[in-house]
Write a protein that holds these residues in place. Structure first.
Motif, short mmCIF file in Angstrom:
data_model
loop_
_atom_site.label_atom_id
_atom_site.label_comp_id
_atom_site.label_asym_id
_atom_site.label_seq_id
_atom_site.Cartn_x
_atom_site.Cartn_y
_atom_site.Cartn_z
N CYS A 12 50.70 23.01 51.09
CA CYS A 12 49.81 22.66 49.96
C CYS A 12 49.21 23.92 49.35
O CYS A 12 49.11 24.05 48.13
N GLU A 13 48.79 24.85 50.23
CA GLU A 13 48.19 26.08 49.74
C GLU A 13 49.20 26.89 48.94
O GLU A 13 48.89 27.51 47.93
N ALA A 14 50.47 26.90 49.40
CA ALA A 14 51.51 27.64 48.71
C ALA A 14 51.70 27.10 47.30
O ALA A 14 51.88 27.85 46.34
N LYS A 15 51.68 25.76 47.16
CA LYS A 15 51.82 25.17 45.84
C LYS A 15 50.67 25.55 44.93
O LYS A 15 50.85 25.84 43.74
N GLU A 16 49.45 25.55 45.48
CA GLU A 16 48.28 25.94 44.70
C GLU A 16 48.36 27.42 44.32
O GLU A 16 48.00 27.81 43.21
N ASN A 17 48.84 28.25 45.24
CA ASN A 17 48.94 29.69 44.97
C ASN A 17 49.85 29.98 43.79
O ASN A 17 49.63 30.91 43.01
N SER A 129 41.69 41.52 49.60
CA SER A 129 42.03 40.96 50.90
C SER A 129 42.78 39.65 50.69
O SER A 129 43.02 39.24 49.55
N ARG A 130 43.20 39.03 51.79
CA ARG A 130 43.70 37.65 51.75
C ARG A 130 42.51 36.71 51.93
O ARG A 130 41.57 37.02 52.68
N LYS A 131 42.54 35.59 51.28
CA LYS A 131 41.41 34.68 51.31
C LYS A 131 41.14 34.21 52.74
O LYS A 131 41.97 33.57 53.37
N GLY A 132 39.97 34.58 53.24
CA GLY A 132 39.54 34.13 54.56
C GLY A 132 40.11 34.89 55.72
O GLY A 132 39.79 34.58 56.88
N LEU A 133 40.95 35.94 55.48
CA LEU A 133 41.57 36.69 56.57
C LEU A 133 41.39 38.19 56.37
O LEU A 133 41.54 38.70 55.27
N SER A 134 41.11 38.88 57.47
CA SER A 134 41.18 40.34 57.44
C SER A 134 42.63 40.74 57.62
O SER A 134 43.51 39.90 57.84
N LYS A 135 42.92 42.04 57.56
CA LYS A 135 44.30 42.50 57.69
C LYS A 135 44.86 42.28 59.10
O LYS A 135 46.07 42.33 59.31
N VAL A 136 43.98 42.03 60.08
CA VAL A 136 44.42 41.88 61.47
C VAL A 136 45.16 40.56 61.68
O VAL A 136 46.14 40.50 62.42
N GLU A 142 50.68 34.81 54.43
CA GLU A 142 51.53 34.85 53.25
C GLU A 142 51.33 33.64 52.35
O GLU A 142 51.69 33.66 51.18
N GLN A 143 50.78 32.56 52.90
CA GLN A 143 50.53 31.36 52.10
C GLN A 143 49.16 31.39 51.42
O GLN A 143 48.86 30.55 50.58
N LEU A 144 48.35 32.38 51.79
CA LEU A 144 46.99 32.45 51.23
C LEU A 144 46.97 33.33 49.99
O LEU A 144 47.71 34.31 49.89
N PRO A 145 46.09 33.02 49.05
CA PRO A 145 45.97 33.87 47.86
C PRO A 145 45.26 35.17 48.20
O PRO A 145 44.57 35.28 49.21
N PHE A 146 45.44 36.14 47.33
CA PHE A 146 44.65 37.37 47.42
C PHE A 146 43.28 37.10 46.81
O PHE A 146 43.14 36.32 45.86
N VAL A 147 42.26 37.73 47.38
CA VAL A 147 40.94 37.73 46.75
C VAL A 147 40.64 39.15 46.30
O VAL A 147 40.85 40.12 47.04
N ILE A 148 40.17 39.29 45.08
CA ILE A 148 39.92 40.59 44.47
C ILE A 148 38.45 40.68 44.14
O ILE A 148 37.93 39.93 43.30
N HIS A 149 37.75 41.57 44.79
CA HIS A 149 36.33 41.78 44.56
C HIS A 149 36.18 42.86 43.50
O HIS A 149 36.70 43.97 43.66
N VAL A 150 35.49 42.53 42.42
CA VAL A 150 35.31 43.48 41.33
C VAL A 150 33.83 43.67 41.02
O VAL A 150 33.00 42.81 41.36
N PHE A 157 31.99 40.10 41.34
CA PHE A 157 32.68 38.84 41.11
C PHE A 157 33.93 38.81 41.99
O PHE A 157 34.43 39.86 42.41
N ILE A 158 34.44 37.62 42.24
CA ILE A 158 35.65 37.47 43.04
C ILE A 158 36.69 36.68 42.25
O ILE A 158 36.39 35.62 41.70
N PHE A 159 37.89 37.22 42.17
CA PHE A 159 39.02 36.55 41.53
C PHE A 159 40.08 36.26 42.59
O PHE A 159 40.17 36.96 43.59
N GLU A 160 40.88 35.25 42.33
CA GLU A 160 42.01 34.95 43.20
C GLU A 160 43.31 35.19 42.44
O GLU A 160 43.38 35.00 41.22
N ALA A 161 44.34 35.62 43.17
CA ALA A 161 45.64 35.90 42.55
C ALA A 161 46.74 35.61 43.55
O ALA A 161 46.54 35.69 44.76
N ARG A 162 47.92 35.29 43.05
CA ARG A 162 49.06 35.03 43.94
C ARG A 162 49.80 36.31 44.29
O ARG A 162 50.54 36.36 45.28
#
Length: 464
Positions: A12-17, A129-136, A142-150, A157-162
């Motif tokens: 489901c997350e992949a489809k949303e991404n 970062s990935r939404k809700g995950l650190s790099k560890v 891979e199914q989670l979107p990127f979160v971009i802090h600007v 602000f925070i944006f999401e991107a695939r």
């Protein structure tokens, strides 16, 4: 049961991404070219630019003329978009200045209705970062979107991107004068007498350098441009003194291909600086490793070594640092990025561009495969992909983003195809041996692999 639920959630997350945009960082030529290619493939995007206008870094050297003509400076997808809007292309054979590049190409491109609404100016990317995950964490990332802090207007602000295409460049992160690569307190204290970049010596900065003793540090095209303008200034103000300090031991390595260069303007830079040096107008100090800067009243003393001998350059009024620049990797710390340990370039590019191995300004075309990172759908492109290595050409960046966007849209056949011919520099060196560029190591090898070493130099990856 747990695994099944995780898989269903991931699906489901992949489809949303897939509905999320691709984020582009940087509105220089390569960043805007990425936007044009995404538009051509019907993909949504969002673009972040830290500066006040598109091409903000180029504006800093607006007075400088490029050595490549318009033919190599306009991306094909961008050209097609512009022409469809009624834009009249400049003469392919003309050579633009930085100002003309911005005003005649980047600004019209950014004003197109397909692009303008999705550009965020004065918006600095501070973390990814990935939404809700650190790099560890690995599972499901891979199914989670990127979160971009600007950051914009001191607000975050925070944006999401695939996917993310980092085309932020390196110009705003200059290297220090010191040969050890570290900014010392002494160097920082000389900010009012040190210029990092290419000053407008014959324009708005003329008074600053007229009649002064100016030290230029560096051996690339930026240093040559600075020296040539200082040479013209000296013709107008004879009291102006020019000192050129470089780490290279042979000036021949700096002059390049000259008449053999397939970009005449680039070859002309080498010819002109050779003439300026041989005229005696410029005092040249080779093999100099700068170790210390000292403030003596209003003057600066530069202390260094040539081999085992200590030396100093005294009574300097102004320093122009053209020692290159480095990528800002701070905001990608929470994504899985692998860089070369010495160049901080994309790892796979290192053997093609390492100045310790060769000095050729023409690198064989490459694309998504070489730029691929451990973090899926994250790419570093443009001059930033070269890290601290010099000689990046815009046309190389255009080919990079064409290939990357093709891969992001599932067209791997196009992503793997090379669609670029680059002009040769005319000469380069491999491990100190000067040779015609691009004479292959093996006659059966393609000459498009310009001065590429047969074996990769020993270097370990740097994982950010």
């Amino acid at each position: 049961m747990i695994n099944l639920e995780v898989n269903q959630t991931s699906c489901c997350e992949a489809k949303e991404n897939n509905k999320l945009p691709v984020a582009i960082i940087g509105s220089g030529p390569v960043g805007l070219a990425a936007a044009a290619h995404l538009i051509a493939r019907g993909e949504s995007f969002v673009l972040f630019e830290a500066g006040e206008k598109v091409g903000a870094n180029i504006v800093k050297w607006a007075h400088v003329r490029l050595f490549s003509p318009w033919q190599y400076n306009i991306d094909k997808a961008a050209r097609k978009l512009l022409i469809s809007s009624g834009w009249v292309a400049p003469d392919d054979s003309a050579i633009p200045s930085g100002k003309e590049l911005v005003e005649s190409y980047l600004m019209p491109l950014a004003q197109l209705s397909e692009i303008k609404p999705f550009i965020h100016l004065q918006t600095q990317v501070v973390a990814i970062s990935r939404k809700g995950l650190s790099k560890v964490k690995t599972q499901g990332r891979e199914q989670l979107p990127f979160v971009i802090h600007v950051k914009k207007n001191d607000k975050r602000f925070i944006f999401e991107a695939r996917a993310i295409v980092d085309a932020s460049g390196t110009w705003s992160n200059p290297n220090p004068v010191h040969s050890d690569g570290i900014f010392t307190a002494e160097e920082k204290s000389l900010g009012s007498q040190t210029y990092y970049g290419i000053p407008d010596i014959l324009g708005k900065d003329k008074e600053r350098y007229s009649g002064k003793k100016v030290l230029v540090v560096g051996s690339g095209h930026s240093a040559i441009n600075t020296l040539l303008e200082l040479g013209t200034l000296k013709e107008q103000v004879s009291e102006t003194e020019i000192v050129w300090a470089l780490r290279k031991s042979k000036l021949e390595d700096v002059y390049g291909g000259r008449d053999a260069d397939s970009l005449p303007a680039r070859g002309d830079l080498g010819t002109r600086i050779q003439q300026l040096v041989e005229s005696g107008i410029v005092k040249v100090i080779t093999s100099l490793h700068i170790e210390e800067l000292r403030k003596n009243g209003r003057k600066v003393q530069v202390i260094g070594s040539i081999g085992r001998e200590r030396t100093s350059i005294d009574e300097i009024d102004e320093i122009v640092s053209n020692t290159g620049s480095r990528p800002d990797l701070s905001f990608v710390r929470e994504v899985r990025v692998t860089t070369d340990s010495s160049l901080e370039s994309v790892l796979e590019l290192a053997p093609l561009i390492d100045p310790n191995v060769h000095s050729c300004g023409t690198v064989r075309p490459h694309g998504e495969k070489e730029l691929r990172q451990p973090e899926k759908d994250f790419y570093i492109v443009g001059s930033k992909s070269y890290g601290r290595a010099p000689t990046f050409l815009m046309a190389t960046g255009y080919e990079q983003v064409r290939s990357v966007v093709a891969a992001l849209t599932g067209d791997m056949e196009s992503a793997e195809r090379v669609e670029l011919d680059l002009p040769e520099t005319g000469v380069c060196s491999i491990r100190g041996a000067v040779k015609q560029c691009c004479e292959p190591e093996n006659p059966e090898e393609s000459s498009s692999a310009c001065c590429t070493p047969v074996t990769k130099p020993e270097s370990s990856p740097k994982i950010i």
